[in-house]
Write an enzyme that holds these catalytic residues in place. Structure first.
Site, PDB file in Angstrom:
ATOM      1  N   LYS A  80       0.861  -1.183   0.000  1.00 33.01           N
ATOM      2  CA  LYS A  80       0.000   0.000   0.000  1.00 33.01           C
ATOM      3  C   LYS A  80       0.897   1.232   0.000  1.00 33.01           C
ATOM      4  O   LYS A  80       1.987   1.212   0.570  1.00 33.01           O
ATOM      5  CB  LYS A  80      -0.866   0.008   1.263  1.00 33.01           C
ATOM      6  CG  LYS A  80      -2.067   0.890   1.179  1.00 33.01           C
ATOM      7  CD  LYS A  80      -3.268   0.156   0.602  1.00 33.01           C
ATOM      8  CE  LYS A  80      -4.479   1.058   0.496  1.00 33.01           C
ATOM      9  NZ  LYS A  80      -5.670   0.328   0.065  1.00 33.01           N
ATOM     10  N   GLY A 175     -24.013   3.579   4.853  1.00 34.42           N
ATOM     11  CA  GLY A 175     -23.222   4.123   3.740  1.00 34.42           C
ATOM     12  C   GLY A 175     -23.800   3.708   2.406  1.00 34.42           C
ATOM     13  O   GLY A 175     -23.896   2.522   2.102  1.00 34.42           O
ATOM     14  N   GLY A 177     -22.739   4.731  -0.753  1.00 30.74           N
ATOM     15  CA  GLY A 177     -21.846   5.171  -1.819  1.00 30.74           C
ATOM     16  C   GLY A 177     -21.771   4.131  -2.921  1.00 30.74           C
ATOM     17  O   GLY A 177     -22.722   3.388  -3.166  1.00 30.74           O
ATOM     18  N   VAL A 179     -20.371   1.228  -3.231  1.00 29.37           N
ATOM     19  CA  VAL A 179     -20.662  -0.166  -2.872  1.00 29.37           C
ATOM     20  C   VAL A 179     -22.052  -0.287  -2.236  1.00 29.37           C
ATOM     21  O   VAL A 179     -22.853  -1.142  -2.627  1.00 29.37           O
ATOM     22  CB  VAL A 179     -19.603  -0.717  -1.891  1.00 29.37           C
ATOM     23  CG1 VAL A 179     -19.929  -2.155  -1.522  1.00 29.37           C
ATOM     24  CG2 VAL A 179     -18.210  -0.632  -2.491  1.00 29.37           C
ATOM     25  N   TYR A 181     -24.824   1.397  -2.329  1.00 31.10           N
ATOM     26  CA  TYR A 181     -26.022   1.526  -3.164  1.00 31.10           C
ATOM     27  C   TYR A 181     -26.216   0.277  -4.044  1.00 31.10           C
ATOM     28  O   TYR A 181     -27.330  -0.242  -4.169  1.00 31.10           O
ATOM     29  CB  TYR A 181     -25.961   2.799  -4.018  1.00 31.10           C
ATOM     30  CG  TYR A 181     -27.290   3.104  -4.659  1.00 31.10           C
ATOM     31  CD1 TYR A 181     -28.279   3.785  -3.941  1.00 31.10           C
ATOM     32  CD2 TYR A 181     -27.593   2.672  -5.943  1.00 31.10           C
ATOM     33  CE1 TYR A 181     -29.522   4.029  -4.498  1.00 31.10           C
ATOM     34  CE2 TYR A 181     -28.829   2.920  -6.515  1.00 31.10           C
ATOM     35  CZ  TYR A 181     -29.794   3.608  -5.792  1.00 31.10           C
ATOM     36  OH  TYR A 181     -31.030   3.846  -6.342  1.00 31.10           O
TER      37      TYR A 181
END
Ligand code: NAI
Length: 344
Positions: A80, A175, A177, A179, A181
């Site tokens: 990362k 949430g 967003g 994912v 939705y």
């Protein structure tokens, strides 16, 4: 600031500190493991309080990517990058970051993450080949992640409630967003009833209309009396304060790092709440990205692999029941075993 002694160091293969005076870039690239393939994981841009906080984030996220990629069986290691910056990155900064990635010769493959969008990734790709998730390869991973979470919820419902379908079950989604939705769409089609919350009222209103969803405040969404809680917003939401108040029988959602600490997995287990380890259930996006980057899977194979999350989780749940250990402990052991096999 200690690196080797850092509590999240966990045998990282390498940690690169990058500075480019001309553009002002300051970044950390953490490579946890390349045992199973190039270390893949996105690049996050964040206004960290200090260097220590940035290092901690990079190390934790990097190890998380190793585990996620190992359990998903992708032939990828984990890494990362974090860019320490407030506000939007300049093109010069992104190009300098790309040069740093290129200099690692393919041991690290970058992608988008919080604060770095697809447009930024396209700029990074001007100076390095080692970029995944470009629009022409795999595009927005959110629908694929949502698909995987849907399969994961099915596995959890079968294991905990002994049911093969979701019709009539209630799911709280935190949430709405990319994912969240898409997940609501799949759950609604499967006949589940939804309770939703988002800090953005327009997103709540949209879900209310499209799915006849009930709404909850952002403070209350975690504590709804539902069958399944699907966190799809923030990390760290499962902790010593929230877990005693949960009323869901299953926690299965997309958010990364849902457990504030490893021992919170034990807390859920003790309360009899079945937890789908986040990096196992949310691997749909990385599966799709890996298929596009490595050109190792066609669309059908990607979809089959995402559907396979259901089986992987079923095995983790079975092993947890058999060994009487929390599901996050079982998933971590599986990841470490796969990495050790790759090392050999
Ligand atoms: P997103 O940024 O599109 O959506 C997050 C949503 O959560 C937004 O609508 C935001 O307003 C809402 N939100 C923020 N704080 C909230 C709060 N306190 N209460 C309720 N809602 C809140 O992010 P995306 O892509 O949908 O990802 C969701 C989660 O899943 C993140 O934790 C992400 O790291 C994780 N994830 C996403 C993947 C993907 O393919 N997009 C892959 C793997 C993990």
């Amino acid at each position: 600031m200690s690196v080797f002694e850092h509590q999240a160091f966990d045998q990282h293969e390498a940690v690169h500190f990058v500075h480019d005076a001309a553009s002002g870039l300051r970044a950390i690239i953490a490579l946890h493991s390349t045992a199973l393939g190039p270390a893949a994981g996105g690049c996050r841009l964040w206004a960290y309080e200090n260097d220590e906080a940035a290092l901690t984030d990079a190390l934790r996220l990097s190890r998380g990517m190793s585990y996620k990629n190992a359990v998903a069986g992708l032939g990828l290691g984990g890494g990362k990058a974090v860019i320490l910056h407030r506000g939007r990155p300049t093109p010069a900064m992104l190009e300098a970051f790309g040069r740093a990635v290129e200099s690692l010769g393919g041991r690290y493959v970058t992608a988008e993450d919080v604060g770095i969008g697809l447009d930024d990734v396209t700029v990074i790709a001007r100076t390095t080949r080692y970029v995944s998730g470009l629009a022409q390869d795999s595009g927005d991973p959110s629908p694929k992640t949502a698909r995987g979470v849907f399969h994961g919820i099915r596995a959890a419902v079968r294991a905990k409630l002994g049911r093969d379908d979701l019709a009539g079950l209630t799911v709280a989604v935190q949430g709405l967003g990319g994912v969240g939705y898409h997940l609501c769409t799949a759950l609604h089609e499967a006949g589940a009833r939804l309770v939703v919350a988002d800090i953005d009222p327009s997103r709540v209103e949209r879900a209310q209309k499209a799915f006849n969803a009930q709404t909850a405040t952002t403070e209350e969404i975690l504590f709804q009396d539902v069958d399944v809680l699907a966190p799809c917003a923030l990390g760290g939401i499962l902790n010593e304060h929230s877990i005693p108040q949960l009323r869901a029988r299953i926690v299965a959602g997309a958010a990364n790092n849902q457990l504030l600490r490893d021992e919170d997995g034990e807390r859920l287990y003790q309360r009899g709440i079945l937890y789908a380890p986040d990096y196992v259930i949310n691997a749909g996006g990385i599966i799709s990205i890996a298929g596009g980057y490595l050109r190792s899977m066609d669309t059908q194979q990607v979809d089959a692999r995402i559907a396979g999350i259901e089986n992987t989780l079923a095995e983790i749940f079975e092993e947890s029941a058999r060994s009487k250990l929390p599901t996050n402990v079982i998933a971590d052991a599986l990841a470490r075993q796969r990495m050790a096999e790759g090392q050999r």
